[in-house]
Motif scaffolding. Sequence first.
Motif, PDB file in Angstrom:
ATOM      1  N   ARG A  42      58.934  42.712  54.206  1.00 56.72           N
ATOM      2  CA  ARG A  42      59.194  44.143  53.995  1.00 56.72           C
ATOM      3  C   ARG A  42      57.947  44.789  53.439  1.00 56.72           C
ATOM      4  NH1 ARG A  42      62.112  46.281  49.059  1.00 56.72           N
ATOM      5  NH2 ARG A  42      61.948  44.105  48.476  1.00 56.72           N
ATOM      6  N   TYR A  44      57.002  48.643  51.685  1.00 60.53           N
ATOM      7  CA  TYR A  44      57.426  49.998  51.336  1.00 60.53           C
ATOM      8  C   TYR A  44      56.285  50.683  50.602  1.00 60.53           C
ATOM      9  CZ  TYR A  44      58.544  47.882  46.771  1.00 60.53           C
ATOM     10  OH  TYR A  44      58.481  47.202  45.575  1.00 60.53           O
ATOM     11  N   ILE A  46      55.302  54.133  47.917  1.00 62.05           N
ATOM     12  CA  ILE A  46      55.795  55.141  46.969  1.00 62.05           C
ATOM     13  C   ILE A  46      54.745  56.243  46.921  1.00 62.05           C
ATOM     14  CG2 ILE A  46      56.220  55.511  44.502  1.00 62.05           C
ATOM     15  CD1 ILE A  46      57.184  52.524  44.448  1.00 62.05           C
ATOM     16  N   ARG A  55      58.093  54.732  36.795  1.00 65.12           N
ATOM     17  CA  ARG A  55      59.051  54.069  37.677  1.00 65.12           C
ATOM     18  C   ARG A  55      59.106  52.588  37.328  1.00 65.12           C
ATOM     19  NH1 ARG A  55      59.449  57.099  43.154  1.00 65.12           N
ATOM     20  NH2 ARG A  55      60.877  55.353  43.484  1.00 65.12           N
ATOM     21  N   GLY A  56      59.902  51.864  38.068  1.00 61.61           N
ATOM     22  CA  GLY A  56      60.012  50.429  37.850  1.00 61.61           C
ATOM     23  C   GLY A  56      61.077  50.130  36.812  1.00 61.61           C
ATOM     24  N   HIS A  58      62.127  47.106  35.757  1.00 55.60           N
ATOM     25  CA  HIS A  58      62.994  46.028  36.214  1.00 55.60           C
ATOM     26  C   HIS A  58      62.142  44.788  36.501  1.00 55.60           C
ATOM     27  CE1 HIS A  58      61.821  48.129  40.015  1.00 55.60           C
ATOM     28  NE2 HIS A  58      61.546  46.872  40.352  1.00 55.60           N
ATOM     29  N   HIS A  60      62.380  41.040  39.163  1.00 56.99           N
ATOM     30  CA  HIS A  60      63.080  40.435  40.295  1.00 56.99           C
ATOM     31  C   HIS A  60      63.310  38.955  40.025  1.00 56.99           C
ATOM     32  CE1 HIS A  60      63.122  43.728  43.172  1.00 56.99           C
ATOM     33  NE2 HIS A  60      61.959  44.088  42.661  1.00 56.99           N
ATOM     34  N   GLN A  65      55.619  39.955  45.317  1.00 55.24           N
ATOM     35  CA  GLN A  65      55.158  41.229  45.858  1.00 55.24           C
ATOM     36  C   GLN A  65      53.652  41.358  45.631  1.00 55.24           C
ATOM     37  OE1 GLN A  65      58.380  44.410  46.022  1.00 55.24           O
ATOM     38  NE2 GLN A  65      58.139  44.055  43.845  1.00 55.24           N
ATOM     39  N   MET A  76      50.031  49.765  36.218  1.00 52.21           N
ATOM     40  CA  MET A  76      51.206  48.893  36.201  1.00 52.21           C
ATOM     41  C   MET A  76      51.213  48.119  34.902  1.00 52.21           C
ATOM     42  SD  MET A  76      51.993  47.171  39.861  1.00 52.21           S
ATOM     43  CE  MET A  76      53.716  47.424  40.165  1.00 52.21           C
ATOM     44  N   ARG A 104      58.237  44.940  35.396  1.00 54.31           N
ATOM     45  CA  ARG A 104      57.170  45.857  35.785  1.00 54.31           C
ATOM     46  C   ARG A 104      57.560  47.303  35.523  1.00 54.31           C
ATOM     47  NH1 ARG A 104      58.218  43.842  40.935  1.00 54.31           N
ATOM     48  NH2 ARG A 104      58.434  42.032  39.589  1.00 54.31           N
ATOM     49  N   MET A 106      55.632  51.288  36.216  1.00 55.00           N
ATOM     50  CA  MET A 106      54.489  51.994  36.804  1.00 55.00           C
ATOM     51  C   MET A 106      54.371  53.360  36.115  1.00 55.00           C
ATOM     52  SD  MET A 106      56.308  50.204  39.304  1.00 55.00           S
ATOM     53  CE  MET A 106      56.896  51.152  40.688  1.00 55.00           C
ATOM     54  N   TYR A 123      65.190  44.018  51.074  1.00 57.82           N
ATOM     55  CA  TYR A 123      65.744  44.740  49.928  1.00 57.82           C
ATOM     56  C   TYR A 123      67.108  44.164  49.563  1.00 57.82           C
ATOM     57  CZ  TYR A 123      67.848  48.279  47.060  1.00 57.82           C
ATOM     58  OH  TYR A 123      68.469  48.918  46.029  1.00 57.82           O
ATOM     59  N   TYR A 128      67.640  42.421  41.529  1.00 59.37           N
ATOM     60  CA  TYR A 128      67.001  43.195  40.459  1.00 59.37           C
ATOM     61  C   TYR A 128      67.645  42.870  39.110  1.00 59.37           C
ATOM     62  CZ  TYR A 128      64.767  46.542  43.728  1.00 59.37           C
ATOM     63  OH  TYR A 128      64.008  47.139  44.704  1.00 59.37           O
ATOM     64  N   ARG A 130      67.715  44.998  35.865  1.00 61.28           N
ATOM     65  CA  ARG A 130      67.303  46.345  35.456  1.00 61.28           C
ATOM     66  C   ARG A 130      67.495  46.582  33.950  1.00 61.28           C
ATOM     67  NH1 ARG A 130      65.824  49.742  39.662  1.00 61.28           N
ATOM     68  NH2 ARG A 130      66.545  49.164  41.754  1.00 61.28           N
TER      69      ARG A 130
HETATM   70  C1  T46 Z   1      59.265  47.217  42.639  1.00 56.34           C
HETATM   71  C2  T46 Z   1      58.447  48.421  42.356  1.00 56.34           C
HETATM   72  C3  T46 Z   1      56.980  48.143  42.383  1.00 56.34           C
HETATM   73  C4  T46 Z   1      65.632  50.695  49.177  1.00 56.34           C
HETATM   74  O1  T46 Z   1      66.688  51.109  49.694  1.00 56.34           O
HETATM   75  N1  T46 Z   1      64.839  49.813  49.845  1.00 56.34           N
HETATM   76  C5  T46 Z   1      63.690  49.338  49.296  1.00 56.34           C
HETATM   77  O2  T46 Z   1      62.995  48.527  49.954  1.00 56.34           O
HETATM   78  C6  T46 Z   1      63.321  49.765  47.984  1.00 56.34           C
HETATM   79  C7  T46 Z   1      62.048  49.244  47.349  1.00 56.34           C
HETATM   80  C8  T46 Z   1      64.131  50.640  47.328  1.00 56.34           C
HETATM   81  N2  T46 Z   1      65.272  51.101  47.904  1.00 56.34           N
HETATM   82  C9  T46 Z   1      66.108  52.081  47.205  1.00 56.34           C
HETATM   83  C10 T46 Z   1      66.737  51.590  45.917  1.00 56.34           C
HETATM   84  C11 T46 Z   1      66.826  52.841  45.074  1.00 56.34           C
HETATM   85  O3  T46 Z   1      68.001  53.538  45.384  1.00 56.34           O
HETATM   86  O4  T46 Z   1      65.254  53.175  46.817  1.00 56.34           O
HETATM   87  C12 T46 Z   1      65.639  53.676  45.562  1.00 56.34           C
HETATM   88  C13 T46 Z   1      64.460  53.646  44.599  1.00 56.34           C
HETATM   89  O5  T46 Z   1      64.165  52.296  44.240  1.00 56.34           O
HETATM   90  P1  T46 Z   1      63.723  51.883  42.780  1.00 56.34           P
HETATM   91  O6  T46 Z   1      64.349  52.778  41.789  1.00 56.34           O
HETATM   92  O7  T46 Z   1      63.976  50.402  42.619  1.00 56.34           O
HETATM   93  O8  T46 Z   1      62.150  52.177  42.860  1.00 56.34           O
HETATM   94  P2  T46 Z   1      61.012  51.797  41.819  1.00 56.34           P
HETATM   95  O9  T46 Z   1      59.845  52.635  42.162  1.00 56.34           O
HETATM   96  O10 T46 Z   1      61.520  51.857  40.425  1.00 56.34           O
HETATM   97  O11 T46 Z   1      60.682  50.253  42.140  1.00 56.34           O
HETATM   98  C14 T46 Z   1      60.114  49.877  43.368  1.00 56.34           C
HETATM   99  C15 T46 Z   1      60.841  48.660  43.961  1.00 56.34           C
HETATM  100  O12 T46 Z   1      62.250  48.932  44.025  1.00 56.34           O
HETATM  101  C16 T46 Z   1      60.647  47.412  43.145  1.00 56.34           C
HETATM  102  O13 T46 Z   1      61.068  46.281  43.886  1.00 56.34           O
HETATM  103  O14 T46 Z   1      58.870  46.114  42.308  1.00 56.34           O
HETATM  104  O15 T46 Z   1      58.741  49.541  43.205  1.00 56.34           O
END
Ligand code: T46
Length: 144
Positions: A42, A44, A46, A55-56, A58, A60, A65, A76, A104, A106, A123, A128, A130
């Motif tokens: 995968r 993704y 941001i 952000r972050g 949490h 895993h 990654q 970070m 982590r 950010m 995903y 997670y 959290r």
């Molecule tokens: C991480 C840091 C560096 C998805 O549906 N698919 C995905 O692949 C991802 C990454 C997220 N999502 C959904 C889950 C939440 O509803 O997107 C929303 C935002 O995700 P999150 O609040 O977890 O985003 P970050 O920026 O806090 O964290 C992300 C990654 O989730 C995480 O794995 O290591 O970036």
Amino acid sequence: MGVEVPSANSDVLPQQFRIIGDERGGLISLECADNVPFVVKRVYYIFNTQADVSRGFHAHRDLQQLAICVAGKCRMTLDDGQSRQDVWLDSPDKGVLIRNLIWREMHDFSEDCVLMVLASGHYDESDYIRDYDSFLKEVSHGKK
Ligand code: T46
């Protein structure tokens, strides 16, 4: 792998990638089994993170990654349950490899930041952790 930059924690590995540049500009190649030490399932990214938003927050359980700011910068904060370290991702030739059970966060996203993340798994919200206290418990139970 990219050239590893020394780190206090072996589960957090800052990376310096080789730029294959010429007079037209820079190019960096990320390739499994070369500078990416896992099979990428995968990707993704941001972007458009608002000023003063972090952000972050949490960890895993079972995910590797590789994070790179392909534009702009962010900071970070990476925590293995014993110590914290800050890594600035501020150039497309710098990355950080983050293994399992690393908390982590950010911070300090620049307006133009595009943080790209290559992940070893699909995903999965159940992967997670959290809540920080739950993270510390999982680390102390030796689930690493
Ligand atoms: C991480 C840091 C560096 C998805 O549906 N698919 C995905 O692949 C991802 C990454 C997220 N999502 C959904 C889950 C939440 O509803 O997107 C929303 C935002 O995700 P999150 O609040 O977890 O985003 P970050 O920026 O806090 O964290 C992300 C990654 O989730 C995480 O794995 O290591 O970036």
